[in-house]
Design a protein around this motif. Structure first.
Motif, short mmCIF file in Angstrom:
data_model
loop_
_atom_site.label_atom_id
_atom_site.label_comp_id
_atom_site.label_asym_id
_atom_site.label_seq_id
_atom_site.Cartn_x
_atom_site.Cartn_y
_atom_site.Cartn_z
N LEU A 4 0.83 -1.19 0.00
CA LEU A 4 0.00 0.00 0.00
C LEU A 4 0.87 1.24 0.00
O LEU A 4 1.92 1.28 0.67
CB LEU A 4 -0.88 0.03 1.26
N GLY A 6 0.03 5.28 0.59
CA GLY A 6 -1.09 6.16 0.90
C GLY A 6 -0.66 7.46 1.55
O GLY A 6 0.37 7.52 2.23
N LYS A 7 -1.46 8.49 1.30
CA LYS A 7 -1.18 9.81 1.86
C LYS A 7 -2.27 10.17 2.86
O LYS A 7 -3.45 9.97 2.59
CB LYS A 7 -1.16 10.84 0.72
N TRP A 48 3.13 10.34 4.25
CA TRP A 48 3.06 9.20 3.34
C TRP A 48 3.35 7.92 4.12
O TRP A 48 4.28 7.90 4.93
CB TRP A 48 4.08 9.32 2.21
N THR A 50 4.13 3.90 3.30
CA THR A 50 4.34 2.85 2.29
C THR A 50 4.52 1.53 3.03
O THR A 50 5.34 1.44 3.95
CB THR A 50 5.59 3.16 1.44
N PHE A 82 -7.77 11.83 3.57
CA PHE A 82 -6.79 10.98 2.89
C PHE A 82 -6.54 11.51 1.49
O PHE A 82 -7.43 12.05 0.85
CB PHE A 82 -7.30 9.53 2.83
N GLU A 84 -3.84 10.51 -2.10
CA GLU A 84 -3.67 9.39 -3.01
C GLU A 84 -3.56 8.06 -2.25
O GLU A 84 -3.04 8.03 -1.13
CB GLU A 84 -2.40 9.57 -3.85
N ARG A 85 -4.03 7.00 -2.89
CA ARG A 85 -3.93 5.66 -2.30
C ARG A 85 -3.75 4.65 -3.44
O ARG A 85 -4.56 4.64 -4.37
CB ARG A 85 -5.16 5.31 -1.49
N GLU A 87 -2.78 0.55 -4.35
CA GLU A 87 -2.51 -0.82 -3.93
C GLU A 87 -1.47 -1.40 -4.88
O GLU A 87 -1.56 -1.21 -6.11
CB GLU A 87 -3.78 -1.68 -3.98
#
Lengths: 98, 98
Positions: A4, A6-7, A48, A50, A82, A84-85, A87
């Motif tokens: 993942l 994600g921000k 962020w 990761t 939230f 950007e995300r 997978e």
């Protein structure tokens, strides 16, 4: 593996506090191969995360761990939302404890 | 610490080949604390690379390593372009060899 990217957007001035909560809450999670907490380099209210997990299931199971539940409930009031995300499916590299 | 999150778009059918080149070329890079190569989970022609370095300088120096230069020249013909790119400041977590 399951990954993942994600921000998280924090309320103004709350980034350091949320970072401390996150780092304190994520040690010893079964199946977690990498979990990096980072500041966005331009947005003072953005973090962020990761992640690399053995599987999507081990990631999902981690959300029920008391330490993670605690981090979520402590951290949520500091969050503004939230960003950007993404997978991913990690396949190799450095710093993944396979 | 210095971090990068970046997406590489490959030519159709070239993702696995580029992933192999990347993984082969990134071992033993001084100052590299984490370098994860991952497939995008929905775009068959996209790769995500998430990196953590001791410093921006150690990242920059890595680009001159023979192994990295070789990976770049072998990999470039397989690339169609770059997608999102985020610079970060990693502050902690799991799987960072500090």
């Amino acid at each position: 593996m399951y990954g993942l990217i994600g921000k998280i957007k924090t309320l103004p001035g709350q980034r350091d506090a949320l970072i401390s909560i996150l780092i304190a809450g994520v040690s010893g999670m079964p199946g977690c191969l990498s979990y990096v907490v980072a500041q966005d380099s331009t947005d003072a209210n953005a973090i962020w995360i990761t992640e690399v997990w053995e599987s999507k299931e081990s990631h999902k199971a981690s959300l029920t761990l008391p330490s993670v539940q605690q981090a979520i409930s402590k951290g949520r009031p500091l969050m503004a939302g939230f960003g950007e995300r993404f997978e991913t499916i990690p396949v190799g590299g450095q710093g993944i404890h396979v």
